[in-house]
Design an enzyme around this catalytic site. Structure first.
Site, PDB file in Angstrom:
ATOM      1  N   CYS A  18      46.278  56.882  36.041  1.00 17.86           N
ATOM      2  CA  CYS A  18      46.131  56.844  37.496  1.00 17.86           C
ATOM      3  C   CYS A  18      45.564  58.143  38.045  1.00 17.86           C
ATOM      4  O   CYS A  18      45.167  58.187  39.206  1.00 17.86           O
ATOM      5  CB  CYS A  18      47.474  56.628  38.183  1.00 17.86           C
ATOM      6  SG  CYS A  18      48.277  55.084  37.790  1.00 17.86           S
ATOM      7  N   CYS A  50      50.458  60.739  35.337  1.00 18.15           N
ATOM      8  CA  CYS A  50      49.839  59.607  34.635  1.00 18.15           C
ATOM      9  C   CYS A  50      48.336  59.845  34.600  1.00 18.15           C
ATOM     10  O   CYS A  50      47.692  59.862  35.651  1.00 18.15           O
ATOM     11  CB  CYS A  50      50.131  58.269  35.317  1.00 18.15           C
ATOM     12  SG  CYS A  50      49.232  56.918  34.501  1.00 18.15           S
ATOM     13  N   LYS A  86      45.905  41.122  32.699  1.00 14.91           N
ATOM     14  CA  LYS A  86      45.284  42.208  33.466  1.00 14.91           C
ATOM     15  C   LYS A  86      43.943  42.588  32.843  1.00 14.91           C
ATOM     16  O   LYS A  86      43.841  42.748  31.639  1.00 14.91           O
ATOM     17  CB  LYS A  86      46.219  43.421  33.452  1.00 14.91           C
ATOM     18  CG  LYS A  86      45.618  44.645  34.140  1.00 14.91           C
ATOM     19  CD  LYS A  86      46.608  45.792  34.189  1.00 14.91           C
ATOM     20  CE  LYS A  86      45.937  47.025  34.806  1.00 14.91           C
ATOM     21  NZ  LYS A  86      46.827  48.153  34.976  1.00 14.91           N
ATOM     22  N   LYS A  89      39.586  48.584  32.196  1.00 13.38           N
ATOM     23  CA  LYS A  89      38.918  49.209  31.050  1.00 13.38           C
ATOM     24  C   LYS A  89      39.927  49.795  30.082  1.00 13.38           C
ATOM     25  O   LYS A  89      39.643  49.936  28.903  1.00 13.38           O
ATOM     26  CB  LYS A  89      37.943  50.279  31.541  1.00 13.38           C
ATOM     27  CG  LYS A  89      38.550  51.209  32.560  1.00 13.38           C
ATOM     28  CD  LYS A  89      37.515  51.683  33.553  1.00 13.38           C
ATOM     29  CE  LYS A  89      38.256  52.176  34.796  1.00 13.38           C
ATOM     30  NZ  LYS A  89      37.426  52.763  35.790  1.00 13.38           N
ATOM     31  N   HIS A  97      33.799  46.491  33.966  1.00 13.20           N
ATOM     32  CA  HIS A  97      34.315  45.142  33.736  1.00 13.20           C
ATOM     33  C   HIS A  97      34.123  44.305  34.992  1.00 13.20           C
ATOM     34  O   HIS A  97      33.550  44.774  35.984  1.00 13.20           O
ATOM     35  CB  HIS A  97      35.778  45.183  33.270  1.00 13.20           C
ATOM     36  CG  HIS A  97      36.725  45.825  34.228  1.00 13.20           C
ATOM     37  ND1 HIS A  97      36.971  45.330  35.487  1.00 13.20           N
ATOM     38  CD2 HIS A  97      37.488  46.938  34.123  1.00 13.20           C
ATOM     39  CE1 HIS A  97      37.852  46.080  36.106  1.00 13.20           C
ATOM     40  NE2 HIS A  97      38.173  47.084  35.300  1.00 13.20           N
ATOM     41  N   HIS A 103      50.289  51.610  33.266  1.00 12.05           N
ATOM     42  CA  HIS A 103      49.701  52.348  32.147  1.00 12.05           C
ATOM     43  C   HIS A 103      50.778  52.621  31.101  1.00 12.05           C
ATOM     44  O   HIS A 103      51.872  53.070  31.437  1.00 12.05           O
ATOM     45  CB  HIS A 103      49.070  53.662  32.637  1.00 12.05           C
ATOM     46  CG  HIS A 103      47.859  53.430  33.481  1.00 12.05           C
ATOM     47  ND1 HIS A 103      47.819  53.734  34.830  1.00 12.05           N
ATOM     48  CD2 HIS A 103      46.653  52.896  33.169  1.00 12.05           C
ATOM     49  CE1 HIS A 103      46.628  53.408  35.309  1.00 12.05           C
ATOM     50  NE2 HIS A 103      45.905  52.901  34.329  1.00 12.05           N
ATOM     51  N   CYS A 134      54.784  54.553  34.386  1.00  9.71           N
ATOM     52  CA  CYS A 134      53.771  54.416  35.443  1.00  9.71           C
ATOM     53  C   CYS A 134      53.941  53.085  36.167  1.00  9.71           C
ATOM     54  O   CYS A 134      53.976  52.037  35.532  1.00  9.71           O
ATOM     55  CB  CYS A 134      52.378  54.476  34.821  1.00  9.71           C
ATOM     56  SG  CYS A 134      51.100  53.831  35.929  1.00  9.71           S
ATOM     57  N   HIS A 159      34.884  45.575  38.573  1.00  9.09           N
ATOM     58  CA  HIS A 159      33.859  46.409  39.192  1.00  9.09           C
ATOM     59  C   HIS A 159      32.760  45.547  39.801  1.00  9.09           C
ATOM     60  O   HIS A 159      32.257  45.818  40.891  1.00  9.09           O
ATOM     61  CB  HIS A 159      33.244  47.366  38.166  1.00  9.09           C
ATOM     62  CG  HIS A 159      34.230  48.300  37.534  1.00  9.09           C
ATOM     63  ND1 HIS A 159      34.536  48.263  36.191  1.00  9.09           N
ATOM     64  CD2 HIS A 159      35.005  49.279  38.061  1.00  9.09           C
ATOM     65  CE1 HIS A 159      35.436  49.186  35.919  1.00  9.09           C
ATOM     66  NE2 HIS A 159      35.749  49.811  37.042  1.00  9.09           N
TER      67      HIS A 159
HETATM   68 ZN    ZN Z   1      49.244  55.047  35.728  1.00  8.99          ZN
END
Ligand code: ZN
Length: 468
Positions: A125, A122, A288, A291, A15, A138, A134, A18
């Protein structure tokens, strides 16, 4: 200078976040190359993550198939974004990576021990947290994990890390991020789990040397890429002898780069990186972008729609050194039309047209330089402030356009015109040089339009993107 980006998970396609890191690294690489410095610019993909395994399961495809497909999309950004990286490492296929990870593991054996562990993991992460949810946002519930893992004595390196970062031998920029790392280390470091059960990892990843029931923690595996991608001669040149080794990273992974990675290297007795440059995040339309958020922009599609100059320019000219930036198509279009089509494109076109009309295309002797921006660009890039560097280049465009309005070559006599147009052609040529790290394609077109002894009427350099 050895410049690296982080190597992203390939559970999804790239995305715009990156693209930001890749374009920033590309600017640094191009800037230092044109100064005559040896540069190695490296990027790649983290193929061995558990996230990739779970994404493949969810999509109902083999892990290898998903990883290969998404890694190809990352590597394909080279063409789309005009990137100049020298090396692209994939951790699942690079011939030296596994052996390199094993070598570092063995070199740190004195700091490794096994321990039963229970914690909340998680997968988003790829790390443990003391409690949910998280902190990085997440949404999937944290997994309760209870297993025996290998642990690394991170706690042993607290003082050394503090000293390294405080002394600037390991430079962490910007200062707010450096202070964040220092506070984290000073609060006390716990040992970290550095393996997973092979069963939980579905057999994907690098087995722990001597303990095939465990695979090496994906972060340990991924961080090692900065040295494993180098062959023996490359390692000596770029990791042992190179005085500047720079990692570009997003703010979410500072701890891995500024704490875990240097501690691993200290334990293994290997040289350290010299700088960690941290960028903030992009949002898209106020949300936010990642991906896993389902709100992913596609840099290749953006380039297809608006051209690589417009995309690179927005990333470099709009994203601040500190603080998140919000992307919208409208902002990209407005910036490209104002700066590229109106500012730069009009300037070069006017100058070439006047040289053709008044001087039959013959370029007069160069006049005084209009502005000296190369030092400001260099200082801004040393400070890892891409927006400030882009603004410095822009002063040259604005200065030249103001000079046209002030001197009005079309109203001058022949001698006055020759002087003005000589100055303006010189300014456009300098612009082509200064723009090269930022917009390599556009810089080449500007150079072609104002190069040589005799100019012709140029084609428009930039399309107008906004619809009338
Ligand atoms: Zn996380």
């Amino acid at each position: 200078m050895y410049i690296t980006t982080t190597i992203p998970y390939v559970n999804a396609r790239p995305h715009l976040g990156h693209a930001l890191e890749l374009v920033q690294a590309d600017v640094l690489a191009r800037h230092h190359r044109r100064r005559g410095e040896p540069v190695r610019f490296q990027t790649g993909t983290d193929d061995n993550s558990l996230k990739n395994v779970l994404a493949a399961e969810a999509a109902g495809v083999e892990v290898r198939e998903l990883v290969d497909r998404n890694a190809a999309a990352f590597e394909g950004l080279r063409g789309a974004l005009d990137l100049s990286f020298d090396s692209f490492i994939r951790t699942s296929t690079h011939p030296g990576h596994r052996a390199g990870v094993e070598r570092i593991w063995r070199a740190t054996a004195h700091d490794l021990y096994t321990r039963h562990y229970e914690g909340l993991y998680c997968v988003g992460c790829e790390q443990f947290y003391p409690e949910g949810p998280c902190p990085d946002g997440h949404e999937a519930p944290l997994q309760q994990v209870s297993e025996t893992n290998w642990f690394f004595r991170l706690s042993r390196y607290q003082d050394e890390l503090l000293d390294l970062i405080r002394s600037g031998r390991l430079r962490v920029e910007p200062a707010a991020r450096r202070n964040e790392v220092l506070a984290f280390v000073a609060a006390g470091l716990d040992d970290i789990s550095v393996s997973r059960s092979a069963a939980r990892a579905r057999g994907w990843g690098i087995p722990v040397p001597g303990d095939p029931a465990q695979v090496v923690y994906v972060w340990w595996d991924a961080l090692a890429n900065y040295v494993t991608a180098l062959d023996d001669a490359g390692y000596e040149r770029w990791w042992v002898r190179e005085p500047r080794k720079v990692h570009l990273v997003g703010k979410g992974v500072i701890r891995f780069h500024a704490v875990y990675w240097p501690a691993m290297l200290l334990s293994a007795g290997l040289p350290l990186p010299t700088a960690i440059f941290v960028h903030d995040y992009l949002t898209a339309g106020g949300r936010k972008i990642s991906k896993s958020s389902g709100n992913a922009a596609d840099p290749a599609a953006l380039v297809h729609a608006y051209g690589v100059d417009a995309v690179r320019w927005w990333l470099l000219r709009e994203v601040p050194r500190v603080g998140d930036a919000d992307f919208t198509d409208a902002r990209l279009v407005a910036r490209a039309d104002e700066d590229l089509a109106n500012g730069l494109g009009n300037l070069v076109s006017r100058v070439a047209v006047m040289v053709c009309r008044f001087l039959d295309g013959h370029v007069p002797p160069a006049g005084e330089p209009l502005a000296e921006v190369s030092r400001e660009v260099h200082e801004a890039l040393e400070d890892v402030d891409f927006r400030r560097a882009a603004r410095a280049v822009w002063q040259l465009v604005e200065g030249a356009n103001a000079y046209v309005e002030r001197t009005r070559p079309w109203q001058q006599d022949t001698a006055g015109r020759e002087k003005s147009l000589g100055t303006l052609v010189g300014a456009c040529r300098e612009l082509a040089v200064q723009l090269e790290p930022f917009l390599p394609g556009a810089a080449a077109r500007v150079a072609a339009a104002v190069g040589g002894d005799r100019l012709s009427r140029p084609e428009p350099l930039f399309p107008r993107l906004s619809r009338p």
